[in-house]
Design a protein around this motif. Structure first.
Motif, PDB file in Angstrom:
ATOM      1  N   THR A 244      40.091  40.821  40.366  1.00  0.00           N
ATOM      2  CA  THR A 244      39.969  40.470  41.781  1.00  0.00           C
ATOM      3  C   THR A 244      38.905  39.405  41.966  1.00  0.00           C
ATOM      4  O   THR A 244      39.113  38.417  42.684  1.00  0.00           O
TER       5      THR A 244
ATOM      6  N   ASN B 225      37.809  37.232  39.711  1.00  0.00           N
ATOM      7  CA  ASN B 225      38.288  35.976  39.123  1.00  0.00           C
ATOM      8  C   ASN B 225      39.274  35.275  40.053  1.00  0.00           C
ATOM      9  O   ASN B 225      39.227  34.054  40.209  1.00  0.00           O
ATOM     10  N   THR B 226      40.155  36.030  40.678  1.00  0.00           N
ATOM     11  CA  THR B 226      41.121  35.448  41.609  1.00  0.00           C
ATOM     12  C   THR B 226      40.417  34.862  42.822  1.00  0.00           C
ATOM     13  O   THR B 226      40.693  33.731  43.230  1.00  0.00           O
ATOM     14  N   GLU B 227      39.472  35.620  43.409  1.00  0.00           N
ATOM     15  CA  GLU B 227      38.739  35.137  44.578  1.00  0.00           C
ATOM     16  C   GLU B 227      37.920  33.893  44.235  1.00  0.00           C
ATOM     17  O   GLU B 227      37.886  32.930  45.009  1.00  0.00           O
ATOM     18  N   GLN B 228      37.258  33.909  43.074  1.00  0.00           N
ATOM     19  CA  GLN B 228      36.437  32.772  42.657  1.00  0.00           C
ATOM     20  C   GLN B 228      37.319  31.538  42.431  1.00  0.00           C
ATOM     21  O   GLN B 228      36.977  30.439  42.865  1.00  0.00           O
ATOM     22  N   THR B 229      38.456  31.710  41.796  1.00  0.00           N
ATOM     23  CA  THR B 229      39.366  30.593  41.554  1.00  0.00           C
ATOM     24  C   THR B 229      39.880  30.011  42.865  1.00  0.00           C
ATOM     25  O   THR B 229      39.928  28.784  43.036  1.00  0.00           O
ATOM     26  N   GLU B 230      40.237  30.869  43.808  1.00  0.00           N
ATOM     27  CA  GLU B 230      40.705  30.393  45.111  1.00  0.00           C
ATOM     28  C   GLU B 230      39.599  29.653  45.853  1.00  0.00           C
ATOM     29  O   GLU B 230      39.841  28.617  46.477  1.00  0.00           O
ATOM     30  N   ALA B 231      38.366  30.170  45.791  1.00  0.00           N
ATOM     31  CA  ALA B 231      37.232  29.520  46.460  1.00  0.00           C
ATOM     32  C   ALA B 231      36.947  28.154  45.844  1.00  0.00           C
ATOM     33  O   ALA B 231      36.673  27.183  46.558  1.00  0.00           O
TER      34      ALA B 231
ATOM     35  N   THR C  33      39.130  26.234  44.211  1.00  0.00           N
ATOM     36  CA  THR C  33      40.244  25.351  44.571  1.00  0.00           C
ATOM     37  C   THR C  33      40.092  24.839  45.993  1.00  0.00           C
ATOM     38  O   THR C  33      40.284  23.648  46.268  1.00  0.00           O
ATOM     39  N   GLU C  34      39.725  25.724  46.921  1.00  0.00           N
ATOM     40  CA  GLU C  34      39.511  25.334  48.311  1.00  0.00           C
ATOM     41  C   GLU C  34      38.370  24.330  48.425  1.00  0.00           C
ATOM     42  O   GLU C  34      38.473  23.315  49.131  1.00  0.00           O
TER      43      GLU C  34
ATOM     44  N   ARG D 280      39.400  20.906  47.154  1.00  0.00           N
ATOM     45  CA  ARG D 280      40.249  20.260  48.149  1.00  0.00           C
ATOM     46  C   ARG D 280      39.387  19.709  49.293  1.00  0.00           C
ATOM     47  O   ARG D 280      39.577  18.569  49.746  1.00  0.00           O
TER      48      ARG D 280
END
Length: 196
Positions: free
Chosen positions: A29, A31-37, A39-40, A43
């Motif tokens: 969880t 790792n997923t949150e960190q990757t999304e943050a 990526t955002e 961008r």
């Protein structure tokens, strides 16, 4: 007695397995949150860089960077961000752990940028910059040759700015490892270059 030992071993193995599964779930969880943050934030910094790079005079004739608003954790400038041949007023600022973006389209006539027309959005979440790591650092056209006058000191004379360094430290959970993920870039303001 054998039954009690078997129950004890079953509970022990079951507890260890449950702990292992929960640990892996939390790690996944995170790792997923960190990757999304990240990526955002990438961008957001890409959009910010593009808008800053193309900063130009406002529709009222004001300088591309707003005087007094080139700060460590905020910047205001003018740029045609939607390619409609009308220059918008753009503001980026860090508030807590969120980097915000605000756009104001000018009114006609008379041309003015009204605060009540502002549209806000989030450029990046989970920003972990502290006072020692400003989001925006400003440099004059003599950088990197001139290390004495650079970076420019606050309050920044916007007429001296030729390059802006942008730094974001991203961390979904600053209290736990791993450490902050750093995203940074340098933006040369095309319309303010004097060394053409």
């Amino acid at each position: 007695m054998e039954t009690l030992v078997a129950i004890f071993l079953f509970l022990l193995v079951g507890g260890m397995a449950t702990t292992f599964v929960l640990y892996n779930y939390r790690l996944q969880t995170f790792n997923t949150e960190q990757t999304e943050a990240i990526t955002e934030a990438r961008r957001g910094i890409r959009q910010l860089s593009q808008e800053l790079r193309e900063a130009l005079q406002s529709e009222t004739g004001a300088y591309p960077l707003v005087a007094g608003e080139a700060r460590n954790f905020s910047v205001i400038f003018y740029s045609d961000v939607d390619r409609d041949e009308v220059t918008e007023r753009i503001r980026y600022w860090l508030d807590g752990a969120t980097l915000y973006r605000e756009t104001i389209n000018p009114t006609n006539p008379p041309v003015q940028y009204r605060p009540q027309d502002a549209q806000q959005s989030i450029a990046a979440n989970f920003v972990a910059n502290d006072a020692d790591k400003p989001v925006f650092t400003y440099y004059n056209s003599d950088y990197p040759g001139d290390q004495i006058s650079n970076p420019l000191q606050q309050p920044v004379d916007v007429t001296q700015v030729a390059l802006i360094h942008i730094l974001l430290e991203i961390n979904v959970k600053p209290e736990t490892a791993p450490k902050d993920f750093t995203i940074e870039t340098d933006v040369q303001l095309r319309n303010l270059k004097i060394n053409l």
